[in-house]
Design a protein around this motif. Structure first.
Motif, PDB file in Angstrom:
ATOM      1  N   LEU A  11      -0.220  -6.299  -4.064  1.00 53.42           N
ATOM      2  CA  LEU A  11      -1.574  -6.572  -4.531  1.00 53.42           C
ATOM      3  C   LEU A  11      -2.121  -5.461  -5.434  1.00 53.42           C
ATOM      4  N   VAL A  12      -1.789  -4.211  -5.148  1.00 47.64           N
ATOM      5  CA  VAL A  12      -2.317  -3.097  -5.943  1.00 47.64           C
ATOM      6  C   VAL A  12      -1.900  -3.195  -7.412  1.00 47.64           C
ATOM      7  N   PRO A  13      -0.609  -3.423  -7.721  1.00 48.71           N
ATOM      8  CA  PRO A  13      -0.254  -3.585  -9.143  1.00 48.71           C
ATOM      9  C   PRO A  13      -0.882  -4.818  -9.782  1.00 48.71           C
ATOM     10  N   GLU A  40       3.715   4.951   0.744  1.00 45.95           N
ATOM     11  CA  GLU A  40       3.591   4.656  -0.684  1.00 45.95           C
ATOM     12  C   GLU A  40       2.190   4.160  -1.017  1.00 45.95           C
ATOM     13  N   CYS A  41       1.598   3.381  -0.129  1.00 44.48           N
ATOM     14  CA  CYS A  41       0.233   2.905  -0.358  1.00 44.48           C
ATOM     15  C   CYS A  41      -0.767   4.050  -0.307  1.00 44.48           C
ATOM     16  N   LEU A  42      -0.577   4.960   0.641  1.00 44.31           N
ATOM     17  CA  LEU A  42      -1.514   6.070   0.813  1.00 44.31           C
ATOM     18  C   LEU A  42      -1.284   7.187  -0.191  1.00 44.31           C
ATOM     19  N   ALA A  43      -0.237   7.075  -1.009  1.00 45.78           N
ATOM     20  CA  ALA A  43       0.008   8.101  -2.021  1.00 45.78           C
ATOM     21  C   ALA A  43      -1.105   8.134  -3.057  1.00 45.78           C
ATOM     22  N   GLU A  44      -1.741   6.977  -3.303  1.00 46.87           N
ATOM     23  CA  GLU A  44      -2.873   6.890  -4.226  1.00 46.87           C
ATOM     24  C   GLU A  44      -4.044   6.250  -3.479  1.00 46.87           C
ATOM     25  N   PRO A  45      -4.751   7.027  -2.669  1.00 41.80           N
ATOM     26  CA  PRO A  45      -5.790   6.460  -1.801  1.00 41.80           C
ATOM     27  C   PRO A  45      -6.955   5.842  -2.560  1.00 41.80           C
ATOM     28  N   ALA A  97       0.816  -2.887   4.777  1.00 40.23           N
ATOM     29  CA  ALA A  97       1.335  -2.125   3.635  1.00 40.23           C
ATOM     30  C   ALA A  97       2.137  -2.976   2.653  1.00 40.23           C
ATOM     31  N   PRO A  98       3.062  -3.840   3.091  1.00 37.76           N
ATOM     32  CA  PRO A  98       3.807  -4.653   2.114  1.00 37.76           C
ATOM     33  C   PRO A  98       2.905  -5.537   1.261  1.00 37.76           C
ATOM     34  N   VAL A  99       1.809  -6.018   1.834  1.00 44.72           N
ATOM     35  CA  VAL A  99       0.876  -6.848   1.067  1.00 44.72           C
ATOM     36  C   VAL A  99       0.252  -6.044  -0.058  1.00 44.72           C
ATOM     37  N   PHE A 112      -8.541  -7.608   5.209  1.00 43.67           N
ATOM     38  CA  PHE A 112      -8.788  -6.449   4.348  1.00 43.67           C
ATOM     39  C   PHE A 112      -9.598  -5.373   5.074  1.00 43.67           C
ATOM     40  N   SER A 113     -10.561  -5.788   5.876  1.00 42.24           N
ATOM     41  CA  SER A 113     -11.348  -4.818   6.629  1.00 42.24           C
ATOM     42  C   SER A 113     -10.490  -4.085   7.649  1.00 42.24           C
ATOM     43  N   ALA A 114      -9.639  -4.838   8.352  1.00 37.64           N
ATOM     44  CA  ALA A 114      -8.753  -4.220   9.335  1.00 37.64           C
ATOM     45  C   ALA A 114      -7.746  -3.295   8.658  1.00 37.64           C
ATOM     46  N   SER A 115      -7.237  -3.701   7.510  1.00 30.45           N
ATOM     47  CA  SER A 115      -6.270  -2.870   6.784  1.00 30.45           C
ATOM     48  C   SER A 115      -6.905  -1.571   6.329  1.00 30.45           C
ATOM     49  N   GLU A 116      -8.136  -1.648   5.844  1.00 30.55           N
ATOM     50  CA  GLU A 116      -8.835  -0.440   5.413  1.00 30.55           C
ATOM     51  C   GLU A 116      -8.993   0.540   6.569  1.00 30.55           C
ATOM     52  N   ALA A 117      -9.431   0.038   7.720  1.00 35.52           N
ATOM     53  CA  ALA A 117      -9.636   0.911   8.873  1.00 35.52           C
ATOM     54  C   ALA A 117      -8.320   1.496   9.365  1.00 35.52           C
TER      55      ALA A 117
END
Length: 285
Positions: A125-127, A45-50, A119-121, A21-26
């Protein structure tokens, strides 16, 4: 496998997930505008709602870190006092090094690859975490509005300050003198009114939409190297459009009405910078 081995495996898994998660955030939030243009569809699509993405990452990491400390305490359940404090400090150092700092450093060196893999994860996970992150965002938004009442916004860099910076850069050789002059000229556009750069009416060459004096006006425009001619309907105050001199010469058989193009009307009191923005926004000449 005994209980201690299971505990070690669980702590390693929690630490690995925290590192992910830390690496993904960076990686996701460290993508440059150029890298985003070539990013995968899932990444965009992930960055559409930061804000939602960031809340999901932070919430998941918070849960993982809490579980990490809770289960790590079982490694030495009887340790107390200063030894317990040193043990907790050691756990914190391990988490910071291998769950935060090192993953982010490595992720920033391979931002696009890490972002594409993560991104696929997060699309899944976001929904899933949306029922938890949405109320959190509401609370944060309310706190932000409440705190903003007592926080003065930072003042931007004024044109005068930036002009002095450009002048100093040219004097020190950081900027070429021509480059500094161009940038300073852009800054001055804000203080220049449109009426100051308009061609006086007495010096303007008009073309009547009826085609009257078409030949003489065309010859005068060619001699003066004028690319566009304003088209009027009898009087200079009745502007109906403009015509390209090249089209006028290439198609002498066509009427002025067929060649006329619409014009953009701009107030005389508008700044030259506003005029430039309008021209760019409308993609007109």
């Amino acid at each position: 496998m005994n209980d201690l081995d299971w505990l070690h495996a669980l702590l390693f898994g929690l630490l690995s997930c925290s590192a992910f998660f830390s690496a993904s955030e960076a990686a996701l939030f460290g993508l440059t505008p150029l890298e985003r243009k070539t990013a995968s569809r899932s990444t965009l699509e992930c960055l559409a709602e930061p804000r939602t993405l960031l809340a999901t990452i932070l919430l998941a990491n918070l849960v993982l870190n809490t579980l990490y400390f809770a289960f790590a305490r079982r490694l030495l359940p009887d340790v107390k006092g200063w030894n317990g404090l040193l043990f907790a400090l050691a756990l914190l150092v391990v988490l910071l090094l291998f769950g935060e700092i090192l993953p982010k450093i490595l992720a920033l060196r391979a931002r696009r690859a890490v972002a594409r893999s993560a991104a696929p994860v997060f699309r899944v996970l976001v929904p899933v975490l949306d029922p938890l992150t949405r109320p959190l965002l509401w609370v944060l938004e309310a706190v932000h509005r409440f705190v903003s009442r007592w926080i003065r916004p930072e003042g931007g860099i004024t044109a005068d300050v930036l002009a002095r910076v450009l002048e100093r850069g040219a004097a020190e050789g950081t900027l070429h003198e021509r480059e500094a002059d161009v940038l300073a000229g852009i800054l001055e556009l804000e203080d220049i009114r449109v009426r100051e750069i308009m061609r006086p009416r007495v010096d303007t060459l008009f073309l009547d939409v009826s085609g009257e004096e078409r030949a003489s006006v065309t010859q005068s425009a060619l001699a003066g190297r004028i690319g566009w001619l304003p088209v009027i309907d009898g009087e200079p105050d009745r502007v109906v459009g403009c015509v390209n001199l090249r089209e006028l010469v290439r198609h002498p058989e066509r009427s002025i009405q067929a060649l006329v193009m619409p014009v953009k009307f701009v107030p005389e009191v508008a700044s030259a910078l506003d005029l430039l923005r309008t021209v760019r926004a409308d993609n007109v000449s």
